[in-house]
Design an enzyme around this catalytic site. Sequence first.
Site, short mmCIF file in Angstrom:
data_model
loop_
_atom_site.label_atom_id
_atom_site.label_comp_id
_atom_site.label_asym_id
_atom_site.label_seq_id
_atom_site.Cartn_x
_atom_site.Cartn_y
_atom_site.Cartn_z
N TYR A 1 70.11 -21.75 23.63
CA TYR A 1 69.77 -23.11 23.19
C TYR A 1 68.27 -23.15 22.84
O TYR A 1 67.73 -22.17 22.39
CB TYR A 1 70.23 -24.14 24.23
CG TYR A 1 70.41 -25.47 23.55
CD1 TYR A 1 71.36 -25.61 22.53
CD2 TYR A 1 69.58 -26.53 23.83
CE1 TYR A 1 71.47 -26.78 21.82
CE2 TYR A 1 69.69 -27.71 23.12
CZ TYR A 1 70.63 -27.84 22.12
OH TYR A 1 70.72 -29.00 21.40
N ARG B 1 69.28 -33.50 10.86
CA ARG B 1 68.02 -33.48 11.61
C ARG B 1 68.17 -32.54 12.79
O ARG B 1 68.44 -32.95 13.91
CB ARG B 1 67.64 -34.89 12.07
CG ARG B 1 66.19 -35.05 12.43
CD ARG B 1 65.98 -35.50 13.87
NE ARG B 1 66.71 -34.68 14.82
CZ ARG B 1 66.86 -34.97 16.11
NH1 ARG B 1 66.39 -36.07 16.59
NH2 ARG B 1 67.51 -34.16 16.94
N LYS C 1 75.34 -26.25 22.31
CA LYS C 1 75.52 -27.36 23.27
C LYS C 1 76.82 -27.18 24.05
O LYS C 1 76.87 -27.42 25.26
CB LYS C 1 75.55 -28.70 22.52
CG LYS C 1 74.14 -29.23 22.29
CD LYS C 1 73.97 -30.63 22.83
CE LYS C 1 72.56 -30.83 23.33
NZ LYS C 1 71.84 -31.96 22.81
N GLU D 1 75.62 -35.33 17.36
CA GLU D 1 74.48 -34.46 17.67
C GLU D 1 73.62 -34.21 16.43
O GLU D 1 74.14 -33.81 15.39
CB GLU D 1 75.06 -33.13 18.19
CG GLU D 1 74.03 -32.11 18.57
CD GLU D 1 73.24 -32.52 19.79
OE1 GLU D 1 73.77 -33.23 20.66
OE2 GLU D 1 72.07 -32.11 19.87
N ASP D 2 72.33 -34.44 16.56
CA ASP D 2 71.36 -34.10 15.52
C ASP D 2 71.70 -34.71 14.15
O ASP D 2 71.57 -34.05 13.11
CB ASP D 2 71.16 -32.58 15.43
CG ASP D 2 70.21 -32.10 16.53
OD1 ASP D 2 69.80 -32.94 17.36
OD2 ASP D 2 69.88 -30.90 16.57
N ASP E 1 73.75 -37.78 22.12
CA ASP E 1 72.89 -37.18 23.14
C ASP E 1 71.41 -37.37 22.83
O ASP E 1 70.60 -37.53 23.74
CB ASP E 1 73.20 -35.69 23.28
CG ASP E 1 72.42 -35.10 24.44
OD1 ASP E 1 72.52 -35.64 25.55
OD2 ASP E 1 71.70 -34.11 24.23
N ASP E 2 71.05 -37.35 21.54
CA ASP E 2 69.63 -37.49 21.18
C ASP E 2 69.10 -38.86 21.60
O ASP E 2 67.92 -39.01 21.91
CB ASP E 2 69.44 -37.32 19.68
CG ASP E 2 70.07 -36.03 19.20
OD1 ASP E 2 69.69 -34.98 19.71
OD2 ASP E 2 70.98 -36.09 18.35
N ASN F 1 59.28 -31.39 21.52
CA ASN F 1 59.39 -29.95 21.43
C ASN F 1 59.73 -29.57 19.98
O ASN F 1 60.04 -30.47 19.20
CB ASN F 1 60.43 -29.39 22.44
CG ASN F 1 61.78 -30.05 22.31
OD1 ASN F 1 62.23 -30.34 21.21
ND2 ASN F 1 62.42 -30.30 23.44
P1 NAD Z 1 62.82 -39.22 15.40
O1 NAD Z 1 62.60 -38.58 14.09
O2 NAD Z 1 63.98 -40.13 15.58
O3 NAD Z 1 61.51 -40.06 15.82
C1 NAD Z 1 60.18 -39.63 15.66
C2 NAD Z 1 59.28 -40.86 15.75
O4 NAD Z 1 57.92 -40.45 15.79
C3 NAD Z 1 59.42 -41.83 14.59
O5 NAD Z 1 59.53 -43.13 15.09
C4 NAD Z 1 58.08 -41.70 13.86
O6 NAD Z 1 57.65 -42.92 13.28
C5 NAD Z 1 57.16 -41.33 15.00
N1 NAD Z 1 55.92 -40.69 14.53
C6 NAD Z 1 55.78 -39.74 13.57
N2 NAD Z 1 54.47 -39.45 13.41
C7 NAD Z 1 53.79 -40.22 14.28
C8 NAD Z 1 52.41 -40.37 14.59
N3 NAD Z 1 51.48 -39.67 13.96
N4 NAD Z 1 52.08 -41.25 15.55
C9 NAD Z 1 53.02 -41.96 16.19
N5 NAD Z 1 54.34 -41.86 15.95
C10 NAD Z 1 54.72 -41.00 15.00
O7 NAD Z 1 62.90 -38.03 16.44
P2 NAD Z 1 63.42 -38.09 17.95
O8 NAD Z 1 64.85 -37.69 18.00
O9 NAD Z 1 63.04 -39.39 18.53
O10 NAD Z 1 62.60 -36.90 18.61
C11 NAD Z 1 61.18 -36.95 18.70
C12 NAD Z 1 60.67 -35.76 19.53
O11 NAD Z 1 61.17 -35.84 20.84
C13 NAD Z 1 61.09 -34.39 18.98
O12 NAD Z 1 60.03 -33.49 19.15
C14 NAD Z 1 62.21 -34.00 19.88
O13 NAD Z 1 62.34 -32.60 19.99
C15 NAD Z 1 61.74 -34.61 21.20
N6 NAD Z 1 62.86 -34.82 22.12
C16 NAD Z 1 62.74 -34.30 23.38
C17 NAD Z 1 63.77 -34.46 24.29
C18 NAD Z 1 63.63 -33.93 25.68
O14 NAD Z 1 62.64 -33.38 26.04
N7 NAD Z 1 64.61 -34.07 26.51
C19 NAD Z 1 64.92 -35.13 23.91
C20 NAD Z 1 65.01 -35.66 22.61
C21 NAD Z 1 63.96 -35.49 21.73
#
Ligand code: NAD
Length: 538
Positions: free
Chosen positions: A95, A147, A165, A236-237, A259-260, A399
Amino acid sequence: MQYQTPRGLALLRDPLLNKGIAFTEQEREALGLRGFLPAAVMSMQAQVERVLTWLRSLSSDLEKYIALNALHDRNEALFFRIVCDHIDEIQPIIYTPTVGLACQKYGLIFQRPRGLFISANDRGRIADILGNWPYATKLIVVTDGERILGLGDLGANGMGIPVGKLSLYSACAGVHPELCLPVMLDVGTNNEEFLKDPYYIGLRQKRMTGAAYDEFVDEFVTAARAAFPGVLIQFEDFANHSAFRLLHKYRDQACVFNDDIQGTAAVALAGLFSALRVNGGKLRDQTILFLGAGEAATGIADLVVSAMVAEGASEDAALRRNWLVDSKGLVAKGRTGLNAHKLRYAHDQAPIADFLTAIRTLRPTAIIGVAAVGGAFTQDVLRTMAEINEQPIVFALSNPTSKAECSAEEAYRHTGGRAIFACGSPYDPVKLDGKTFVPRQGNNSYIFPGVGLGVIASGARLVTDEMFMAAAHMLANCVTEADLAQGSLYPALPRIREVSAQIGAAVASVAYQNGLTNGPAPNDVLGLVQAQMYDPQY
Ligand code: NAD
């Protein structure tokens, strides 16, 4: 279709039944295997050690991914024995982070298909395609590849994610592999590089959108529910614009979750519960500032609001304790063009353009980074949090590692060792002023396998927010005092099957209490859940 148990060469080629050279002399005789295997007979444990020895000799994680994938295709029990017993070592290969690279190279490394690829050309006959699947499926992980992690549109190459997954479902929570079906909804890709790549495995056309897309997904969901009654479907994604819409469309009528959005929410809420065990606070009194306003941020904020309300706060007060900063600054009333999922958090507040000013103005007790902007938790951000709070809660969840808001070392160093920290990427222990901190990853794999197990074991008809809240509480309860003392907000990963069983029981209990099952609760819900867990053995 009825699945016939094979013999002879067909048996060796069936990954669910194959044991390779672990077939005993008697089995070789009885099952028509004579001549197909070399003379040696090896125990499963010896096979595990042999595979690990080979794996550790490989120089790159991608090679290890390919080797493990090939094993998965040959001998599932052995593959899962290795994943279960060496989860710390193997999870990062099957993963995140390795699966991301694997998806980028999927066209080149693709060997044996796994699961079902359903393309836009299959419109009108998805039910027939699902009818080709020979197993009684209870769990589908489906993506349209738009995504993939933080990597964007990887089209059909995104199939690596549902496959990975589902491996974690079987390894971490013992959902039997035979019950699991990965699905790629190949609606095309807007990835120009892939469209030109001669080895791209997907449909070579731009993404289907609008009503045609919705009808396609709807045909799939309807056909899947008819082919596999009661099936749990995990989205997912999917990209932001599809993820929220699909979740809201189906969540009250079918057994689905995302899950996201929801799994991330529960793992982060569990981290907050653990953090509050450290600083003695109450959730309803926290002020939480998110960097990011996407699937992860609004998913977490929504569940935090529900949890604050469960603690007695009014919904209005709970909402006002959660703030979002996106790429255009603080989400606030008066900002135009805000997406629907952000509107709940658009509070009365003068515009604020940057995160540090937002911290100084709103004085949060916790900051949660989910914007995939590497290094956004600067020294100033961390120092300011430590000025405002005795023990600031700092979650840098983005990440892969390059996108992390700060490293564990930075979080502890710039707060004088006072940060209560969780991360989205793996970090080694940090030594500071004679103390060793052991930061742990708020990985969704702590939550979704147990949630799926609980839903399947109880036969729940829907997946509710209350289930994710119960999962978050249970995950935090599984964290020991010794974990907390060393700065770990999550349990050690090798305990994952025990933790998933507890989460499964908590989720199943919610299903029984809320009348979401066909029968009454058994006396021993945990026992029921544990009895259904697959333990890979020959
Ligand atoms: P997403 O694309 O839905 O959301 C990203 C957000 O970040 C958007 O709202 C965007 O406007 C904002 N953004 C972009 N540039 C920015 C900036 N310069 N300043 C402030 N905000 C900004 O993506 P997501 O699914 O919400 O995932 C976001 C991150 O979280 C990814 O890196 C993902 O890997 C991580 N994530 C981690 C976990 C975990 O650790 N368990 C789980 C899910 C997602």
